[in-house]
Motif scaffolding. Structure first.
Motif, PDB file in Angstrom:
ATOM      1  N   ILE A  51     -34.363  49.175 -14.740  1.00  0.00           N
ATOM      2  CA  ILE A  51     -33.640  48.209 -15.817  1.00  0.00           C
ATOM      3  C   ILE A  51     -33.051  47.022 -14.912  1.00  0.00           C
ATOM      4  CG2 ILE A  51     -32.140  47.698 -17.501  1.00  0.00           C
ATOM      5  CD1 ILE A  51     -34.800  49.211 -18.446  1.00  0.00           C
ATOM      6  N   ILE A  52     -32.337  47.273 -14.014  1.00  0.00           N
ATOM      7  CA  ILE A  52     -31.749  46.409 -13.226  1.00  0.00           C
ATOM      8  C   ILE A  52     -32.662  45.582 -12.511  1.00  0.00           C
ATOM      9  CG2 ILE A  52     -30.254  45.967 -11.007  1.00  0.00           C
ATOM     10  CD1 ILE A  52     -28.780  48.557 -11.432  1.00  0.00           C
ATOM     11  N   GLY A  53     -33.767  46.126 -12.400  1.00  0.00           N
ATOM     12  CA  GLY A  53     -35.162  45.207 -11.507  1.00  0.00           C
ATOM     13  C   GLY A  53     -35.476  44.214 -12.711  1.00  0.00           C
ATOM     14  N   LEU A  54     -35.470  44.781 -13.948  1.00  0.00           N
ATOM     15  CA  LEU A  54     -36.156  44.131 -15.086  1.00  0.00           C
ATOM     16  C   LEU A  54     -35.097  42.868 -15.339  1.00  0.00           C
ATOM     17  CD1 LEU A  54     -38.131  43.839 -17.489  1.00  0.00           C
ATOM     18  CD2 LEU A  54     -36.231  45.133 -18.621  1.00  0.00           C
ATOM     19  N   VAL A  55     -33.695  43.156 -15.510  1.00  0.00           N
ATOM     20  CA  VAL A  55     -32.956  41.943 -15.887  1.00  0.00           C
ATOM     21  C   VAL A  55     -32.695  40.874 -14.646  1.00  0.00           C
ATOM     22  CG1 VAL A  55     -31.718  43.116 -17.541  1.00  0.00           C
ATOM     23  CG2 VAL A  55     -30.940  43.237 -15.191  1.00  0.00           C
TER      24      VAL A  55
ATOM     25  N   ALA B 130     -25.080  40.508  -8.780  1.00  0.00           N
ATOM     26  CA  ALA B 130     -24.066  41.558  -8.641  1.00  0.00           C
ATOM     27  C   ALA B 130     -23.613  41.488 -10.162  1.00  0.00           C
ATOM     28  CB  ALA B 130     -22.770  40.956  -7.763  1.00  0.00           C
ATOM     29  N   LEU B 131     -23.584  40.667 -10.822  1.00  0.00           N
ATOM     30  CA  LEU B 131     -23.000  40.552 -12.282  1.00  0.00           C
ATOM     31  C   LEU B 131     -23.975  41.380 -13.228  1.00  0.00           C
ATOM     32  CD1 LEU B 131     -21.072  39.855 -14.587  1.00  0.00           C
ATOM     33  CD2 LEU B 131     -22.105  37.775 -14.996  1.00  0.00           C
ATOM     34  N   LEU B 132     -25.358  40.935 -13.026  1.00  0.00           N
ATOM     35  CA  LEU B 132     -26.277  41.992 -13.909  1.00  0.00           C
ATOM     36  C   LEU B 132     -26.232  43.329 -13.132  1.00  0.00           C
ATOM     37  CD1 LEU B 132     -28.994  39.083 -13.609  1.00  0.00           C
ATOM     38  CD2 LEU B 132     -27.741  39.908 -15.772  1.00  0.00           C
ATOM     39  N   GLY B 133     -26.288  43.823 -12.098  1.00  0.00           N
ATOM     40  CA  GLY B 133     -25.970  44.920 -11.726  1.00  0.00           C
ATOM     41  C   GLY B 133     -25.114  45.869 -12.279  1.00  0.00           C
TER      42      GLY B 133
ATOM     43  N   VAL C  35     -24.518  46.632  -5.778  1.00  0.00           N
ATOM     44  CA  VAL C  35     -25.175  46.287  -4.707  1.00  0.00           C
ATOM     45  C   VAL C  35     -26.611  46.098  -4.819  1.00  0.00           C
ATOM     46  CG1 VAL C  35     -25.697  47.118  -2.043  1.00  0.00           C
ATOM     47  CG2 VAL C  35     -23.233  47.478  -3.243  1.00  0.00           C
ATOM     48  N   TYR C  36     -27.135  47.074  -5.643  1.00  0.00           N
ATOM     49  CA  TYR C  36     -28.647  46.818  -5.691  1.00  0.00           C
ATOM     50  C   TYR C  36     -29.141  45.559  -6.389  1.00  0.00           C
ATOM     51  CZ  TYR C  36     -29.391  51.802  -4.352  1.00  0.00           C
ATOM     52  OH  TYR C  36     -29.474  52.919  -3.834  1.00  0.00           O
ATOM     53  N   GLY C  37     -28.188  45.134  -7.519  1.00  0.00           N
ATOM     54  CA  GLY C  37     -28.560  43.557  -7.994  1.00  0.00           C
ATOM     55  C   GLY C  37     -28.508  42.564  -7.095  1.00  0.00           C
ATOM     56  N   VAL C  38     -27.632  42.775  -6.129  1.00  0.00           N
ATOM     57  CA  VAL C  38     -27.303  41.664  -5.071  1.00  0.00           C
ATOM     58  C   VAL C  38     -28.567  41.816  -4.217  1.00  0.00           C
ATOM     59  CG1 VAL C  38     -26.000  40.851  -3.056  1.00  0.00           C
ATOM     60  CG2 VAL C  38     -24.943  41.556  -5.048  1.00  0.00           C
TER      61      VAL C  38
END
Length: 112
Positions: free
Chosen positions: A45-49, A67-70, A94-97
């Protein structure tokens, strides 16, 4: 499906595998399959957003957006575990970044 979204979903799934292996090891190999799947799915889901067709922006703002989305997506999982897994929460940020940085580096952010 656009290239950015495909790349982000694949990246989220791969980071999810890394994350669940870490969580499984941290739990002493006692994590339930439901917990492991939920954690992996959260990373997808993080990948999706992150992979959504966001407008062009400078690098630092894009990384902050990642970072915010993650943080927002990870908080859903973190709160569902009754705030018992802070490492996974921080890893989601961290994954979002990482995803946003990787997408920018590979040129997947061009308007598609």
């Amino acid at each position: 499906m656009k290239n950015r979204m495909k790349a982000a979903l694949i990246g989220g799934a791969l980071l999810g595998i890394v994350c669940v292996v870490g969580a499984y090891v941290r739990s002493g190999f006692s994590a339930t399959p439901v917990f492991v799947f939920s954690l992996w799915y959260n990373r997808v889901i993080i990948g999706l957003v992150v992979g959504a067709p966001w407008g062009e922006t400078v690098r630092n703002k894009a990384l902050l957006r990642g970072a915010l989305l993650g943080l927002l997506v990870s908080f859903a999982f973190y709160s569902s575990t009754e705030f018992q897994d802070p490492i996974s929460f921080v890893a989601g940020i961290v994954y979002g970044v990482l995803l946003e940085g990787w997408l920018r580096r590979t040129g997947k952010t061009r308007k598609l």
